[in-house]
Scaffold this motif. Structure first.
Motif, PDB file in Angstrom:
ATOM      1  N   SER A   5      69.291  87.810 -33.199  1.00 18.54           N
ATOM      2  CA  SER A   5      69.986  87.947 -34.482  1.00 18.54           C
ATOM      3  C   SER A   5      69.167  87.307 -35.593  1.00 18.54           C
ATOM      4  O   SER A   5      68.822  86.121 -35.522  1.00 18.54           O
ATOM      5  CB  SER A   5      71.365  87.283 -34.408  1.00 18.54           C
ATOM      6  OG  SER A   5      71.930  87.144 -35.679  1.00 18.54           O
ATOM      7  N   ASP A   6      68.868  88.080 -36.629  1.00 13.14           N
ATOM      8  CA  ASP A   6      68.142  87.534 -37.774  1.00 13.14           C
ATOM      9  C   ASP A   6      68.954  86.451 -38.471  1.00 13.14           C
ATOM     10  O   ASP A   6      68.399  85.446 -38.931  1.00 13.14           O
ATOM     11  CB  ASP A   6      67.803  88.644 -38.772  1.00 13.14           C
ATOM     12  CG  ASP A   6      66.760  89.617 -38.235  1.00 13.14           C
ATOM     13  OD1 ASP A   6      66.153  89.304 -37.188  1.00 13.14           O
ATOM     14  OD2 ASP A   6      66.552  90.662 -38.864  1.00 13.14           O
ATOM     15  N   THR A   7      70.265  86.639 -38.563  1.00 14.39           N
ATOM     16  CA  THR A   7      71.117  85.661 -39.235  1.00 14.39           C
ATOM     17  C   THR A   7      71.015  84.301 -38.567  1.00 14.39           C
ATOM     18  O   THR A   7      70.987  83.260 -39.230  1.00 14.39           O
ATOM     19  CB  THR A   7      72.582  86.134 -39.229  1.00 14.39           C
ATOM     20  OG1 THR A   7      72.669  87.400 -39.877  1.00 14.39           O
ATOM     21  CG2 THR A   7      73.476  85.129 -39.936  1.00 14.39           C
ATOM     22  N   GLN A   8      70.939  84.289 -37.253  1.00 12.32           N
ATOM     23  CA  GLN A   8      70.798  83.036 -36.514  1.00 12.32           C
ATOM     24  C   GLN A   8      69.502  82.332 -36.879  1.00 12.32           C
ATOM     25  O   GLN A   8      69.477  81.108 -37.070  1.00 12.32           O
ATOM     26  CB  GLN A   8      70.833  83.336 -35.010  1.00 12.32           C
ATOM     27  CG  GLN A   8      70.598  82.123 -34.123  1.00 12.32           C
ATOM     28  CD  GLN A   8      70.682  82.472 -32.653  1.00 12.32           C
ATOM     29  OE1 GLN A   8      71.414  83.372 -32.251  1.00 12.32           O
ATOM     30  NE2 GLN A   8      69.925  81.761 -31.825  1.00 12.32           N
TER      31      GLN A   8
ATOM     32  N   TYR B 271      67.767  82.733 -39.694  1.00 10.05           N
ATOM     33  CA  TYR B 271      67.867  82.288 -41.083  1.00 10.05           C
ATOM     34  C   TYR B 271      68.661  80.995 -41.180  1.00 10.05           C
ATOM     35  O   TYR B 271      68.339  80.106 -41.984  1.00 10.05           O
ATOM     36  CB  TYR B 271      68.505  83.363 -41.948  1.00 10.05           C
ATOM     37  CG  TYR B 271      67.661  84.602 -42.137  1.00 10.05           C
ATOM     38  CD1 TYR B 271      66.274  84.507 -42.269  1.00 10.05           C
ATOM     39  CD2 TYR B 271      68.237  85.867 -42.175  1.00 10.05           C
ATOM     40  CE1 TYR B 271      65.494  85.639 -42.439  1.00 10.05           C
ATOM     41  CE2 TYR B 271      67.463  87.009 -42.338  1.00 10.05           C
ATOM     42  CZ  TYR B 271      66.094  86.886 -42.471  1.00 10.05           C
ATOM     43  OH  TYR B 271      65.319  88.009 -42.637  1.00 10.05           O
ATOM     44  N   LEU B 272      69.724  80.889 -40.375  1.00 10.36           N
ATOM     45  CA  LEU B 272      70.512  79.658 -40.367  1.00 10.36           C
ATOM     46  C   LEU B 272      69.670  78.494 -39.874  1.00 10.36           C
ATOM     47  O   LEU B 272      69.720  77.386 -40.436  1.00 10.36           O
ATOM     48  CB  LEU B 272      71.749  79.833 -39.484  1.00 10.36           C
ATOM     49  CG  LEU B 272      72.625  78.578 -39.296  1.00 10.36           C
ATOM     50  CD1 LEU B 272      73.118  78.056 -40.638  1.00 10.36           C
ATOM     51  CD2 LEU B 272      73.794  78.887 -38.365  1.00 10.36           C
TER      52      LEU B 272
ATOM     53  N   VAL C 225      60.293  87.151 -37.980  1.00  7.31           N
ATOM     54  CA  VAL C 225      61.419  87.970 -38.413  1.00  7.31           C
ATOM     55  C   VAL C 225      60.929  89.117 -39.287  1.00  7.31           C
ATOM     56  O   VAL C 225      61.388  90.267 -39.152  1.00  7.31           O
ATOM     57  CB  VAL C 225      62.451  87.122 -39.174  1.00  7.31           C
ATOM     58  CG1 VAL C 225      63.590  87.996 -39.694  1.00  7.31           C
ATOM     59  CG2 VAL C 225      63.001  86.019 -38.273  1.00  7.31           C
TER      60      VAL C 225
ATOM     61  N   HIS D 137      60.859  93.682 -38.717  1.00  4.20           N
ATOM     62  CA  HIS D 137      61.273  94.762 -39.600  1.00  4.20           C
ATOM     63  C   HIS D 137      60.102  95.635 -40.043  1.00  4.20           C
ATOM     64  O   HIS D 137      60.273  96.832 -40.272  1.00  4.20           O
ATOM     65  CB  HIS D 137      61.977  94.187 -40.833  1.00  4.20           C
ATOM     66  CG  HIS D 137      63.238  93.463 -40.512  1.00  4.20           C
ATOM     67  ND1 HIS D 137      64.428  94.113 -40.247  1.00  4.20           N
ATOM     68  CD2 HIS D 137      63.501  92.132 -40.398  1.00  4.20           C
ATOM     69  CE1 HIS D 137      65.376  93.216 -39.986  1.00  4.20           C
ATOM     70  NE2 HIS D 137      64.832  92.010 -40.070  1.00  4.20           N
TER      71      HIS D 137
END
Length: 224
Positions: A45-48, A50-51, A107, A111
């Motif tokens: 997960s990219d969101t993970q 970024y966090l 990341v 993409h």
């Protein structure tokens, strides 16, 4: 509460924040650090990530903050140690920041070039090196030897506890040098040698946050 004791509590809270940000960040970075090729293929997960990067950004702020808030007090008698601690924290944070960039580059590859698994592996290797040279080699000198000696000389915290930094710093440095020169891997002896330094840093954080500096330290302002 005097200004010095208010500073002590801010110093302690910032030290605690370094633990609350660094440990979760390492865990959240796991998918990239453990399997960069799999992450590029869609296994995370990219969101993970970024966090985790945001937590390490907060780590940088709290790292530098511990040295900055202590500086006005420490410089009253120990100018060299005070500026040395600031310098060590800044250099540690530079390596942490570079590690964030390396992970975020993975990341970006996911993409833009998901087939570039070799590049991702190289970026993760650079992240590992940034950790080794920053938290691995600078922390034992800065938080262990410099801060430990400063606290021992100043008496801002109990001197018997400062020995954990004075002893833990060199032990951690030996452990990380062993990793650097392939004497052992990061998951073996290095983990054992980190314990005294971890005890020292946790003690400094919680002692100062809860109790402040020792009021009989000769470098503190007079208590009302």
């Amino acid at each position: 509460m005097t200004d010095d004791q208010r500073t002590a509590r801010i110093f302690g809270v910032l030290f605690i924040i370094t633990f609350l940000t660094s440990i979760p960040a390492v865990l959240l970075f796991g998918p990239v650090l453990e399997d960069p090729a799999g992450y590029l293929a869609g296994g995370g997960s990219d969101t993970q990530i970024y966090l985790a990067a945001f937590l390490e950004f907060l780590l940088i702020i709290s790292n530098v903050g511990t040295a900055v808030v202590l500086y006005p007090i420490a410089m009253r008698r120990y100018q060299t140690l005070a500026i040395s601690f600031v310098a060590a924290r800044i250099m540690e944070s530079v390596f942490i920041a570079s590690g964030i960039m390396f992970v975020l580059a993975v990341v970006a590859l996911r993409h833009e070039a998901p087939e570039a698994a070799d590049v991702a592996v190289s970026l993760v290797a650079l992240k590992d090196l940034s950790f080794l040279f920053g938290p691995g080699l600078i922390v034992p000198i800065g938080n262990g030897l410099i801060l430990g000696y400063l606290m021992y000389r100043s008496g801002l915290v109990p001197r018997r506890m400062a020995w954990f930094g004075l002893i833990g710093g060199p032990l951690l440095l030996i452990g990380q040098l062993g990793v650097l020169f392939d004497v052992w891997d990061a998951g073996s002896a290095a983990r054992v040698l980190v314990v005294p330094e971890a005890i020292w840093e946790l003690f400094v954080g919680f002692y100062c946050a809860l109790r402040g500096f020792r009021r009989d330290s000769p470098i503190l302002s007079s208590e009302p």
